[in-house]
Enzyme design. Structure first.
Site, PDB file in Angstrom:
ATOM      1  N   THR A 197      83.622  30.266  82.555  1.00  0.00           N
ATOM      2  CA  THR A 197      82.700  31.396  83.557  1.00  0.00           C
ATOM      3  C   THR A 197      82.024  32.157  82.414  1.00  0.00           C
ATOM      4  OG1 THR A 197      84.175  32.830  84.002  1.00  0.00           O
ATOM      5  CG2 THR A 197      84.094  30.870  85.468  1.00  0.00           C
ATOM      6  N   HIS A 198      80.867  32.525  82.774  1.00  0.00           N
ATOM      7  CA  HIS A 198      80.250  33.573  81.793  1.00  0.00           C
ATOM      8  C   HIS A 198      79.995  33.059  80.506  1.00  0.00           C
ATOM      9  CE1 HIS A 198      80.399  36.552  85.125  1.00  0.00           C
ATOM     10  NE2 HIS A 198      81.471  36.008  85.218  1.00  0.00           N
ATOM     11  N   SER A 247      65.968  15.896  60.654  1.00  0.00           N
ATOM     12  CA  SER A 247      64.594  16.792  60.345  1.00  0.00           C
ATOM     13  C   SER A 247      64.154  16.498  59.034  1.00  0.00           C
ATOM     14  CB  SER A 247      65.552  18.081  59.978  1.00  0.00           C
ATOM     15  OG  SER A 247      64.699  18.921  58.846  1.00  0.00           O
ATOM     16  N   LYS A 291      70.605  17.485  59.336  1.00  0.00           N
ATOM     17  CA  LYS A 291      70.665  17.786  60.837  1.00  0.00           C
ATOM     18  C   LYS A 291      70.407  16.545  61.356  1.00  0.00           C
ATOM     19  CE  LYS A 291      68.600  21.324  62.314  1.00  0.00           C
ATOM     20  NZ  LYS A 291      69.068  22.131  63.200  1.00  0.00           N
ATOM     21  N   GLU A 328      67.121  17.928  74.682  1.00  0.00           N
ATOM     22  CA  GLU A 328      66.056  18.975  74.689  1.00  0.00           C
ATOM     23  C   GLU A 328      64.732  18.705  75.493  1.00  0.00           C
ATOM     24  OE1 GLU A 328      67.489  20.874  70.302  1.00  0.00           O
ATOM     25  OE2 GLU A 328      65.797  19.597  70.570  1.00  0.00           O
TER      26      GLU A 328
END
Ligand code: ARG
Length: 466
Positions: free
Chosen positions: A164-165, A286, A292, A299
């Site tokens: 949570t949070h 990348s 990467k 996304e």
């Protein structure tokens, strides 16, 4: 889109009233043929049903109906094979098909538009189109649900930190976490079905706006086209686009759910979490940083959610000031609707393919769950069960957590003597309570994260999909 013919020679279907040809600029600005060819199959379906009804009520002869059927079949084949010549001068899909029909079968083609207007025609076409697309989307939702079920089943016992949070809260089963998305998609499927039910009414017969002076049989056309009934009010029938707005709202919610899922996949794949890895075929590298591996698919799903939300707002805004009945504004309904359909369909399909390729690092999940005092609530509940009021238990455990922070250890690593400092009620049986498994298993009720409950939920979910 093929080249659009525009040689300026053909008179318009409505040019009889005009003293000069429409300006080229206006022609381009007002045409919808760049995008509405997508309705062609449905336009033909609607025309076939309309012609059949016109014959049944004695307006079209048998010969005319035969010619129209043959002509429309030829046109359908021409469109499917890419041979059909679309023309910008003919404005939209409806007039292009009608003109070609007349070229193929003569006067019978000119008779097809009796008792009909493009206003009720286009409203019918979009409903047929959207109904078809919703059926595909409902299937795609199910396919994604079933790939979620398969992964959840493998991980009913896998422990991860629940947050949570975005702070470690309590341990949960990874299967349980995944099943939360199953539930969102269950509601999405139900909403799509509900939207389909409301849109499945026939506008045709409303004609331009007031109805038709011919003795038309709308119910028979509705039957032929698989509609559940007819739109009750002709003005509403030609102007209503609620169904498109509702669909975009449903699609925006699907995308919102996929976007939240994406956000989690992206976080979990970050080395700081290291909970999962996506299959290489769903990632990209990348061009400059050799190390990467980027989660481009999640996304992009997250990014594309914005455009579907935008389409919803575009359609609401399109409708908000329109007087009854049809206005040309309504032509602007198609591009947002088509793009919402395409975006949500493609996102669901790619997600269903991506989920089975997720590799889970159980150790990393476990370690993260052990690091964040995830069993603190369990210790408080343990004290409550021994008779301490909850607020006092909360206080005692908070002190224990502070102590652990100073020592850099977890609650489960404290000795019995250390634990006893925080409450005399703590005895040996606390050990089980402080384990991750003990914590999970104690939440053993419907909707809880105990692995047995998760497995039962998966079983129920599976039978709901069948
Ligand atoms: N292309 C138009 C549309 O998409 C068809 C209806 C045109 N009707 C009219 N009266 N101009 O809405």
């Amino acid at each position: 889109m093929q080249d659009l013919k525009n040689d300026g020679s053909a008179p318009k279907a409505w040019s009889g009233r005009f003293s000069e040809p429409v300006a080229e600029l206006v022609q381009r600005y007002t045409a919808s043929i760049h995008f509405d060819t997508r309705l062609a199959e449905f336009d033909i379906q609607g025309s076939l049903a309309h012609a059949t009804m016109l014959h049944a009520i004695g307006i079209l002869s048998r010969d005319d109906l035969d010619s129209i059927e043959k002509g429309l079949q030829t046109i359908r084949e021409e469109i499917r094979s890419g041979q059909f010549q679309w023309s910008l001068e003919l404005e939209d899909v409806h007039l292009n098909i009608e003109k070609r029909l007349t070229a193929l079968v003569g006067d019978a083609g000119k008779r097809l538009h009796t008792a009909r207007s493009r206003n009720d025609q286009v409203a019918t076409d979009i409903r047929l189109f959207l109904r078809h697309e919703i059926d595909g989307i409902i299937e795609s939702i199910k396919a994604l649900q079933s790939s979620i079920l398969d992964l959840a089943e493998q991980h009913a016992d896998t422990v991860m930190p629940g947050f949570t949070h975005l702070q470690v809260a309590q341990p949960v089963s990874f299967g349980h976490h995944l099943m939360a998305y199953f539930e969102m998609l269950r509601r999405d499927g139900a909403r799509m079905k509900d939207c389909r039910g409301r849109l499945n009414m026939l506008p045709l017969g409303a004609a331009a706006l007031a109805g038709s002076s011919y003795p038309i049989n709308r119910e028979s056309v509705a039957d032929m086209l698989g509609f559940d009934g007819v739109c009750e009010n002709s003005l509403d029938a030609v102007s209503d686009r609620d169904f498109a707005i509702e669909f975009c709202a449903c699609a925006a919610l699907v995308m919102t759910h996929l976007s939240r899922f994406s956000e989690e996949l992206i976080l979990w794949m970050n080395p700081g979490f290291g909970f999962i890895d996506l299959a290489d075929r769903f990632c990209t590298g990348s061009s400059i940083m050799p190390q990467k591996k980027n989660p481009d698919v999640p996304e992009l799903v997250r990014g594309k959610t914005g455009r579907v939300n935008g389409h919803l707002v575009a359609l609401l805004t399109l409708m908000k000031s329109q007087p009854l009945a049809y206005n040309k504004d309504n032509q602007e309904d198609k591009e947002p609707l088509f793009d919402a359909v395409d975006t949500v369909s493609a996102s669901l399909r790619i997600y269903a393919e991506m989920i089975p390729g997720i590799k889970v690092d159980k150790d990393a999940m476990r370690k993260a769950a052990s690091r964040g005092y995830a069993t603190a609530t369990d210790l408080a509940d343990y004290l409550v069960k021994k008779g301490l009021p909850f607020r006092d238990a909360h206080e005692a455990v908070a002190k224990a957590v502070r102590y652990c922070e100073g020592r850099g250890c977890d609650l489960g690593e404290l000795s019995m003597a250390e634990l006893g400092e925080f409450s005399p009620l703590i005895s040996e049986d606390v050990r089980e309570v402080l384990t991750l498994e003990g914590s999970l298993m104690s939440r053993n009720h419907i909707g809880g994260t105990a692995p047995a409950q998760v497995r039962a939920a998966i079983l129920r979910a599976r039978s709901s999909l069948a």
